[in-house]
Structure formats: C-alpha cells, structure tokens
Enzyme design. Structure first.
Site, PDB file in Angstrom:
ATOM      1  N   LYS A 111       0.823  -1.213   0.000  1.00  5.09           N
ATOM      2  CA  LYS A 111       0.000   0.000   0.000  1.00  5.09           C
ATOM      3  C   LYS A 111       0.857   1.264   0.000  1.00  5.09           C
ATOM      4  O   LYS A 111       0.522   2.248  -0.655  1.00  5.09           O
ATOM      5  CB  LYS A 111      -0.931   0.022   1.225  1.00  5.09           C
ATOM      6  N   LYS A 194      -4.279 -12.804 -12.954  1.00  9.20           N
ATOM      7  CA  LYS A 194      -5.621 -13.153 -12.535  1.00  9.20           C
ATOM      8  C   LYS A 194      -6.620 -12.057 -12.888  1.00  9.20           C
ATOM      9  O   LYS A 194      -6.242 -10.919 -13.165  1.00  9.20           O
ATOM     10  CB  LYS A 194      -5.639 -13.463 -11.041  1.00  9.20           C
ATOM     11  N   LYS A 197     -10.086  -6.112 -11.027  1.00  8.48           N
ATOM     12  CA  LYS A 197     -10.697  -4.873 -11.448  1.00  8.48           C
ATOM     13  C   LYS A 197      -9.650  -3.833 -11.789  1.00  8.48           C
ATOM     14  O   LYS A 197      -9.809  -3.040 -12.702  1.00  8.48           O
ATOM     15  CB  LYS A 197     -11.488  -4.373 -10.256  1.00  8.48           C
TER      16      LYS A 197
END
Ligand code: TRP
Length: 331
Positions: A111, A194, A197
C-alpha cells in the site's frame, strides 16, 4: 457448529474471479456453518472514497451477494459500519498490536508503494481491524484467498496475545479455509495474470455485464497466432482462456477445443465465441437477479436491518465479555 467470518471490500461490481473464487464457497458454507458475511466498508475508508461512491459501492456489493446466492435466512449478511462494536474491539486490539509487526506486513508495504501520498494510520492498522471482524464472532474458519494468509496469522497473534495478557482462553484461533482442495484461480482476459478490477477495463467480466459486453470483452481477449505443432504446450494467454472455459463450459466443449488445439485445427474466433456464450449462460441468471434486487429498495433495507441485528447480537455478547475481561466495570 463452527463459526465462519468473511468480508469483501466494498469496491463495487463483482467479477467472475470473485464469484468462482469466493462467493461460490460462501454459498456452500452457509448450509454447513454459522456464517457471517459482511461488506468491509470501514476498510475501504483507507483510500478516501467520496460519500457517493462509498454508498453506491456498498449497495452494489450487497445486491450482488444476494443475487449470487447468499441467503440472508441462512447466513448473517451485514455491513461492517452498521456494527459499531467492531470499532470498539479494534481499539482494544490496537493496544496490543506493535508498530514493528504492522510495518512488516506485506499488504502495508504494498500500500505504501501504491499510495505514497496517503500512508495513513488506518492502512497500518488494517490487519487489526480485520482481526476485530473475525474475533468479534469468535470465528475459527475464514474463507479467503492465499493473499490473506498473513492477515489471518496476525489475527491469531492478536487473539492469542489478548488471551495471554488477561490469562484467559477467550478467543479461538481463526484459520483460512477453502472448500475445495485446489483453489480455483480465475485468469483475466489480458493474457497476463488473474482477473481483477484494477488490471484495466476489459480484463474482468463482471456479473452484471450484458451479453453484448461479454462478447466484446471475450472477442478482444489476447491470443497468439495459433499452434504450429501437434500437442504443443499452450502459451499463458491461451491457457488462461482454457482455464476460464473449464469453469463455465461443459466437459465436452472443453475436450472438443482441447483436441482441436492439439491437432492445430483450432480457430480462436470460434473458440472465443463459444467461451463468450458459455459465460453468458453462466451469468445471465445472476445478472437478472442483480437487476431485480437492485430495484427492490424495501427488500434491501430489510436484509440490511435483519443482518445488522443478528451481527450486533453476536458482537454485543463478545464485547460485554471483553470489557469484563479487560476490567471495565461500572462504578
Ligand atoms: N482484507 C480482506 C480482503 O482484502 C477483506 C476483509 C476485511 C476480510 N475483513 C475481513 C476478510 C475479515 C475476511 C475476514 O479481501
């Protein structure tokens, strides 16, 4: 009966990867365990969504959970922010979570790299909030993917530390759980990894996509110029499409195209057309339910209220006991 908890982040529309990777598992588990499935909207605050996006994403995930077959009469479905007890338990657990271990978490490091301009304390303590979600219901099984393994380990650490600190055997150890031995990995249409989104438009097929959109996305999926020798191993982008077909098509269809590939007679246009049609067959009932449920405001409200009551019942019981263990007593 064992208790199961799992959360899905409220990032909006669900794709085939969410469905075959997680939700089908939830749907099976709801018949066999005491299940709590929630929408992790508190977690999503780490990226500062606008109020409008936050609300519409939460609503969309709720609609799609229901459309995909999670039954509010069987499992407890709730929105995390409707259960204030989770924030309280998060506070208590934060007192026994150490900076060093939080900084070492892989998801935190990822992150920091992804949003260097917004490294907030919520990101750092994301695993503590997740531990609170799980320990709140004293769950032992958590159906999640491999990427959440480290978070589960931290949840065990925080629970055990609480137990040790207060010399109690209160929180059981939660473990990652999957129904099937081999995790289904749903590849995306971009020929790389994979389905996801964030991998760009066109890589993911959403449960709510119309047949035309599905056809367009699948026909644009990356392929090569075709096999040149018999029984040649498949390059990743072709293997990915076969992997998708394995999930949505019949055994006969899969064998048919496998054989054509092995004989160098495959025509990718036909192959993709078939794949698109089979995805459409698999998703159409879900899409239709999504459209119906999305219009049914009263039903959604009822599901939400009912779920929040059941989740809070379980949460309040835990919090009452936790406060006693900690030593909070009314004077
Ligand atoms: N961190 C999980 C994810 O990104 C979502 C989540 C939040 C979760 N709290 C949880 C999953 C508790 C399982 C249990 O997918």
């Amino acid at each position: 009966m064992e208790t199961v908890v799992s959360g899905i982040r409220s990032t909006g529309k669900l794709h085939l990867g969410n469905y075959y990777g997680a939700i089908q598992n939830f749907v099976k588990m709801q018949h066999e365990y005491n299940c709590f499935f929630f929408i992790a909207d508190l977690h999503s605050l780490t990226t500062h969504p606008t109020p409008t996006d936050l609300h519409s994403n939460v609503r969309q995930v709720l609609v799609e959970y229901l459309a995909a077959g999670i039954d509010p009469e069987k499992a407890t479905i709730y929105i995390q922010s409707e259960v204030p007890e989770v924030s309280e338990l998060y506070l208590y657990l934060n007192m026994n979570a150490y900076l060093g271990e939080l900084e070492r978490s892989t998801s935190f490091k990822d992150k920091i790299r992804a949003q260097p301009e917004n490294v907030n304390a919520g990101l750092l303590t994301y695993p503590v909030l997740m531990a609170a979600d799980i320990l709140m219901h004293r769950a032992t099984k958590v159906p999640v993917g491999k990427d959440q393994e480290q978070h589960l380990e931290m949840a065990r650490t925080f629970g055990n530390r609480f137990n040790r600190l207060y010399k109690q055997d209160y929180f059981p150890e939660p473990y990652a759980f999957n129904f099937s031995e081999n995790l289904v990995k749903i590849p995306g249409l971009d020929g790389k990894g994979k389905m996801g989104k964030s991998e760009g438009e066109g890589n993911a097929v959403f449960l709510s996509d119309s047949p035309e959109t599905i056809r367009k996305k699948v026909m644009r999926a990356v392929t090569d110029s075709g096999p040149t020798a018999e029984n040649q191993p498949k390059p990743t982008e072709i293997q990915n499409l076969f992997d998708l077909m394995k999930v949505v098509s019949s055994e006969d269809t899969l064998t048919y195209f496998e054989e054509l590939y092995n004989k160098c007679q495959i025509r990718y246009g036909d192959f993709k057309k078939q794949l698109a049609e089979d995805i459409i067959v698999a998703t159409t009932p879900i899409r239709e339910r999504i459209e119906d449920i999305a219009k049914n405001e009263a039903y959604l409200r009822q599901v939400n209220r009912f779920g929040a009551v059941k989740a809070r019942e379980s949460a309040q019981k835990t919090l009452k006991e936790v406060r006693e263990i900690i030593g909070f007593k009314r004077i």
